[in-house]
Design an enzyme around this catalytic site. Structure first.
Site, short mmCIF file in Angstrom:
data_model
loop_
_atom_site.label_atom_id
_atom_site.label_comp_id
_atom_site.label_asym_id
_atom_site.label_seq_id
_atom_site.Cartn_x
_atom_site.Cartn_y
_atom_site.Cartn_z
CG HIS A 1 38.28 -60.59 38.25
ND1 HIS A 1 38.21 -61.57 37.30
CD2 HIS A 1 36.99 -60.17 38.44
CE1 HIS A 1 36.96 -61.73 36.92
NE2 HIS A 1 36.21 -60.89 37.59
CG HIS B 1 31.03 -61.92 32.93
ND1 HIS B 1 31.84 -60.95 33.47
CD2 HIS B 1 31.64 -62.32 31.79
CE1 HIS B 1 32.88 -60.79 32.68
NE2 HIS B 1 32.79 -61.60 31.67
MN LIG Z 1 33.95 -60.43 37.23
#
Ligand SMILES: [Mn+2]
Length: 416
Positions: free
Chosen positions: A195, A85
């Site tokens: 995650h 990201h």
């Molecule tokens: Mn991530």
């Protein structure tokens, strides 16, 4: 003696449209750094996705830098790799700026003369090497193409990539790396990207994913997974949970209910006192009668917020009404699909198909670069009225229309 922290997937700046969630996410990171200072770690490893995007909001950056400088002032070094990201292949990312400012050191892609992966040596003598996540998803071939240098002493390998053997079935990843592709000879493998807290070993060394410090999406929050990071003391990992807020998850099965029954159920639910900070309401199933649109979800959200929740999210993506049909689409272009649907399902009485198509075309126009929102909306209005006036016959009616006075079904007749 060595003690370090392994943190990943902080996604600072996520939940940009929800100040409460954005704040919890920032707090989780600040709390993690505070614990690192309290526990006197020698250094912190950030295994990618420190920020939610490559150019985050400056307020978010300011908070993150303050926390990291606080750690630096306590003589804690910070080492990072890019995630998927916070990396932009075309432009410099914030990570590059923070590296230049010596807030932390990137431990990635340092290649020596022979093209082998170079290590960074921490003052404790621990060697650190790493690879960033790649957005273009070439991880497996990339890993296999690299020449990894064998570390001399105790070393940590940092990566931001899903390992195939560890990836949970409910997490979709187009490309993974087999655990065998991770280089040999390291004492600790610090993972990021998935995650979820996950643990495996490679030749007896821990291969760990920390999970997110908070989460970057409502989907993350909906899952009852652990949030936190590892503190590794003398190579023994200990999981540190981060609970900056409480979450209540309600799951409502609407399958076979009438819309009125579901409404009543939700009314009851929304009248309870809420002790938790975050209220996540998930409604799914197929209604026996009526459409979900007949329920005032914003009123339900409002009541839940009044009952004490700091933020409420209602997920009804999997709630359907009985009247919805599946439509089969074979056409290739949007225009062809629209034309086909208009022909098959018709238009309101008196509305010509060509009019509907042209109107759709006008309303689909996008705001152009540099155009103000008012001007854009004005342009849509002007074009819409021009179309309506053009179609209105006889000509004497031209220009008589005002917003709200004309009903589209009244036009009648052949427009040409
Ligand atoms: Mn991530």
């Amino acid at each position: 003696m060595v003690r370090f922290a392994h943190i990943a997937d902080c996604h600072l700046g996520a939940f940009g449209r929800n100040p409460a969630l954005r704040e919890y996410n920032l707090k989780a990171f600040e709390e993690a750094v505070r614990i690192c200072i309290e526990r006197k770690v020698d250094f912190i490893i950030i295994a990618g996705d420190l920020f939610h995007n490559p150019h985050p909001d400056m307020e978010v950056v300011n908070r993150a830098v303050k926390a990291m400088i606080d750690a630096r002032n306590h003589d804690i070094r910070i080492y990072a790799v890019y995630g998927s990201h916070d990396f932009n292949i075309a432009k410099a990312s914030l990570i590059d700026v923070l590296e230049s400012a010596e807030v932390f050191k990137k431990v990635v892609q340092y290649l020596d003369e022979e093209g082998a992966l170079e290590h960074v040596e921490d003052p404790t003598g621990v060697e650190i090497a790493g690879l960033s996540g790649r957005k273009n998803r070439m991880d497996a071939s990339y890993y296999l193409s690299l020449d990894f240098k064998k570390p001399k002493g105790d070393a940590i390998f940092v990566f931001h990539t899903p390992v195939a053997e560890m990836k949970p079935a409910d997490i979709h990843e187009s490309e993974t790396v087999p655990i065998s592709a991770l280089p040999e000879g390291y004492r600790y493998y610090a993972g990021g990207h998935i995650h979820r807290r996950l643990e495996a070993t490679k030749n007896g060394a821990p291969v760990l994913y920390t999970g997110a410090t908070f989460g970057s999406s409502y989907t993350d929050l909906e899952k009852e997974t652990e949030r936190g990071f590892y503190i590794v003391d003398e190579w023994e990992p200990e999981y540190v949970q981060l609970d900056v807020c409480s979450i209540r998850r309600e799951d409502v099965d609407a399958d076979g209910l009438k819309v009125g029954e579901l409404d009543e159920l939700l009314q009851e639910l929304s009248e309870q006192a809420v002790d938790e900070d975050i209220f996540l309401l998930k409604i799914h199933g197929e209604l026996k009668e009526g459409a979900p649109e007949n329920i005032d979800f914003s009123a339900i959200r409002g009541r839940l917020e009044e009952s004490g929740a700091k933020t409420v999210s209602i997920n009804r993506r999997q709630l359907t009404g009985k009247n919805l049909e599946r439509i089969k689409i074979n056409e290739e272009s949007t225009e062809k699909i629209e034309e086909g649907l208009l022909e098959e399902y018709g238009t309101p009485e008196g509305v010509d198909i060509r009019f509907a198509e042209e109107l759709l075309g006008i309303l689909k126009a996008e705001q152009v670069d540099g155009e103000r929102k008012d001007d854009y909306e004005g342009r849509l209005w002007d074009n819409t009225w021009a179309l309506i006036n053009e179609l209105e016959t006889p000509k004497s009616k031209k220009g008589s229309g005002k917003p709200g006075q004309v009903s589209l079904v009244d036009f009648g007749g052949d427009p040409k």
